[in-house]
Design an enzyme around this catalytic site. Structure first.
Site, PDB file in Angstrom:
ATOM      1  N   ARG A 259       0.859  -1.181   0.000  1.00 33.36           N
ATOM      2  CA  ARG A 259       0.000   0.000   0.000  1.00 33.36           C
ATOM      3  C   ARG A 259       0.897   1.233   0.000  1.00 33.36           C
ATOM      4  O   ARG A 259       2.086   1.151   0.295  1.00 33.36           O
ATOM      5  CB  ARG A 259      -0.882   0.012   1.250  1.00 33.36           C
TER       6      ARG A 259
ATOM      7  N   ASP B 294      20.975   7.605  -1.082  1.00 36.49           N
ATOM      8  CA  ASP B 294      20.823   6.374  -1.837  1.00 36.49           C
ATOM      9  C   ASP B 294      22.044   5.513  -1.615  1.00 36.49           C
ATOM     10  O   ASP B 294      23.151   5.911  -1.948  1.00 36.49           O
ATOM     11  CB  ASP B 294      20.708   6.674  -3.333  1.00 36.49           C
TER      12      ASP B 294
END
Lengths: 508, 508
Positions: free
Chosen positions: A212, A273
């Protein structure tokens, strides 16, 4: 050393559990009174890490102390995450003590000082992370150390294996199990239901579990839920896949690579990242899902996660190499990440796009259809259902002749019955302030606009795009439409749009 | 882009401030309802960083959301730190919005990826840290990056300068201003009041600001407060020093290197020693205090911060080198860190030791007297009040002839009047379980014992040591005594002692 005084009872005293109703994501919080006898006895103070114990369960929590009437004497008030994981009721006696020392932090410290970690050391870290024993400070230190001295291939493999091992694993009785994943979200890029339908229609097995939305206006599970039930238990997933070859279910019923959710949240806050972490994150979920072949969609663009073709190629090479260690065959597809995909952004609006593609409707978004066909084509090829180079055409044919649509309807039926995605009550256009050409679309702000309109909680809410990059528009022409269930939400979104004139940039 | 709908008011709506009574150290917390219209309008969710604004002040806070009746509709409930920094009253309207983007995080990310930071970049980081804009995740990332690739000398100098610049600075109208600092606490190592008395008695200026305990059973300010007022404003500090040449005041009235307190808390949670951070931490406070000469006490021992002579020597060399960049003359003294110093551990118990030394009482703790004389001797030499090699003897003479005691009394009078440290109501010995020789004393557990007995909140509470390393004891002989104001606290400490037989180890 022995005391000369009579000892008090050795068991630490208990407190009564109280539900505070506080939402703090994964972080478990306990609030106790400043004058609490347990705090004094255990030497606890605000922001201590504490161990909560009740009925055989244990949860690590951050302690805050409170004055006044926030907490009554003898109570420990718990956040929702602590309450649920401890499984207590109002008034249940709980023990609170100092958190035990965390041996795996020695591994984090060694990593900070430049030592590589072996499989056992990474396993110990991941186990403690999954058990909720790491604070934000500990998590950030581990992730920073893994970025300062990037994880090498062996560490990435070992971290991936550790993340798989701490969670559930699915098993399928077929040699080829196909999966897909998109690296870094792009608004509206909801290819998964179409890909699953095409791939399953061609006889391959594709049991897809999806998430979700966390910070986006829709996750695949949110979108799919407007078309069919997705909250399936393991037995139902198994039955649907046995019957139809594919499913699009919410991953919540199974816990695949649970450490990943914790790492991702901290990485997002840090905005760093770390390639090794990204690879372990993606692949651990696929391996745990029992996949043998996976297609990875890597959108490249100025506001996407991966900014250049070169970076995408390097990331792809490493993904393929690490996946190979686990017998997982991976194919990476670099795609355009410069603007939203399809028209709708929001659960039901994306579902309408999916239906338009599957039903071959004349108004279907061609970009979504083509992206899905490219990814499905790669999946058909890697899974052995199409010759090399023939996958894309087979995927398009499967859409054109209605087999994908038929398969999709059968999957929805098997998941509990197909339904019509809702439509929002209020639709309002945002129009061009001047004539010109669309030169920039800010993916992040489009997502924010859809969320202000109510997505994903309001299933029908969100944004539909009227323009794409390069389009010429006249002054006053609609650029996008806001969809909302209430006039209040519509107003919030309109207000945000008026404060952010750079959501869509027009050059004259 | 323009909206076609009527715009709602552009000013974000306000919420009513409510005091939650929640203690969360430096961390500012705001709790708002899950269904709060501001959360919806701004797209805020639990653990968002939010900007609270009221009456021209702004505070960055961590947002948690709550269901139920924890927060009423239209309210924002604030932790104590948020409440105090925002300076609001019950019901004051406050604005809540997304925290602005934090540009200095780009510097942290560059540092993670191995780039050195220049003075401007470090300045930007330290300013944002001091303003409370960094979350735990951000702080841990900066500190981890500074440990993974250690700060070089130029970075250490620049970080020190940045930490000085964001806080208050004191100035003195004399060329020689002496200071001292101990690197890494040792229970009972309360030499400062004695050193100040000796140094000031010999005509040097030594305006000492000290901290209260954070996690230890006593800080110098806590101990000194049992002898005289320490909560002095800047004008009082100035007057005391003008009059007596020295003071021992709490640093709370002045904000010297405020970023340091934030860094230290995270370093403690991470349990990572970063040499550059340690140096910047120590020296920034001394430079901001206006010191020209500083003596640094570096205890070395198996449970001390610095474990080996070699590490102490290296750290000392770097401290001296960085201090020189700021015209600060530093001398490092390596001392024994293997066991507590003196007899008392706890504010008043340490004060009694100090009085015994200053008053030349026959029962005075010789180790405390000698350590203070060594450090004071070094300060007298570096400050020009003694020839090289003659400082220790001068310091001992200043104690022996009562001049240090006279000076100390005068300083106490100038600070507001001398007083007698309290005695605890309950004293209970812990005795040896068997005969043998004392081979190990766990500094950390002795501190914990003193805290359980009530220190530092209960001024008279704590521990007094009856033995030192190497002592031979008979079974049943007292090893230490617990001092507490209540039988409850005494019981907590006794219970901890019974669960931890390794606080003091006896070998047969």
């Amino acid at each position: 050393m022995t005391g000369t005084a009579d000892q008090t009872a050795n068991a630490p005293p208990t407190l009564r559990a109280r539900r505070l109703g506080l939402h703090s994501q994964h972080q478990a919080i306990a609030v106790m009174r400043t004058d609490c006898h347990v705090c004094r006895a255990e030497g606890l103070s605000s922001r201590s890490q504490v161990l909560l114990s009740a009925g055989g369960r244990q949860v690590l929590a951050m302690l805050y102390q409170a004055d006044g009437d926030l907490v009554a004497p003898g109570e420990a008030a718990l956040s929702e995450s602590a309450w649920e994981r401890l499984g207590v009721a109002e008034g249940t006696p709980i023990k609170v003590s100092h958190a035990p020392s965390l041996d795996s932090l020695a591994n984090v410290r060694r990593r900070i000082y430049g030592h590589r970690l072996d499989a056992a050391a990474l396993q110990a870290v991941v186990e403690d992370v999954t058990a909720g024993r790491y604070t934000d400070v500990h998590l950030a230190a581990f992730l920073t150390a893994s970025a300062a001295l990037p994880l090498d291939e062996q560490e990435t493999v070992d971290l991936t294996a550790a993340m798989v091992d701490v969670g559930d694993r699915l098993a399928w009785n077929v040699p080829v199990v196909v999966d897909k994943h998109c690296i870094g979200g792009l608004p509206g890029n909801r290819t998964t239901p179409i890909v699953v339908a095409i791939v399953a229609a061609n006889g391959l097995v594709m049991p897809k579990t999806s998430s979700r939305a966390i910070t986006s206006p829709a996750g695949t599970a949110d979108t799919m839920e407007t078309l069919a039930p997705v909250d399936l238990d393991l037995a139902t997933i198994q039955r649907v896949v046995d019957q139809e070859g594919g499913c699009i279910a919410w991953g919540g019923a199974v816990h695949l690579s649970p450490a990943d959710d914790i790492f991702v949240r901290v990485e997002r806050e840090l905005d760093v990242d770390t390639e090794g972490q990204l690879i372990a994150s993606v692949l651990s979920k696929k391996i745990a899902a029992g996949s043998s072949h996976v297609v990875l969609d890597i959108p490249v663009g100025p506001t996407a996660k991966v900014r250049t073709e070169e970076a995408a190629r390097r990331l792809g090479d490493r993904l393929v190499a690490v996946a190979a260690h686990f017998g997982l065959a991976a194919t990476c597809i670099r795609t355009d990440g410069s603007q939203p995909v399809g028209r709708g952004i929001g659960p039901a609006l994306e579902a309408h796009d999916i239906l338009a593609v599957l039903q071959n409707r004349p108004d279907m978004p061609a970009d979504l259809r083509n992206r899905a066909a490219v990814l499905a084509g790669a999946a058909l090829e890697i899974g052995g259902a199409a010759e090399a180079g023939a996958g894309h055409a087979l995927a398009l044919a499967t859409l054109a002749d209605g087999r994908a649509w038929t398969k999709f309807q059968r999957i929805c039926q098997a998941q509990g019955g197909m339904r019509e995605p809702p439509r929002a009550l209020h639709v309002r256009p945002l129009t061009a302030g001047r004539a010109g050409r669309i030169v920039q679309i800010n993916n992040r702000k489009i997502s924010q606009l859809a969320k202000l309109a109510g997505a994903p909680e309001a299933k029908a809410a969100g944004v539909t795009m009227d323009v794409m990059l390069g389009d010429e528009v006249a002054s006053g022409q609609p650029l996008l439409r806001l969809h909302a269930d209430t006039v209040g939400e519509l107003a919030y979104a309109m207000e945000y749009a008026s404060r952010n004139p750079d959501i869509i940039e027009i050059a004259t």
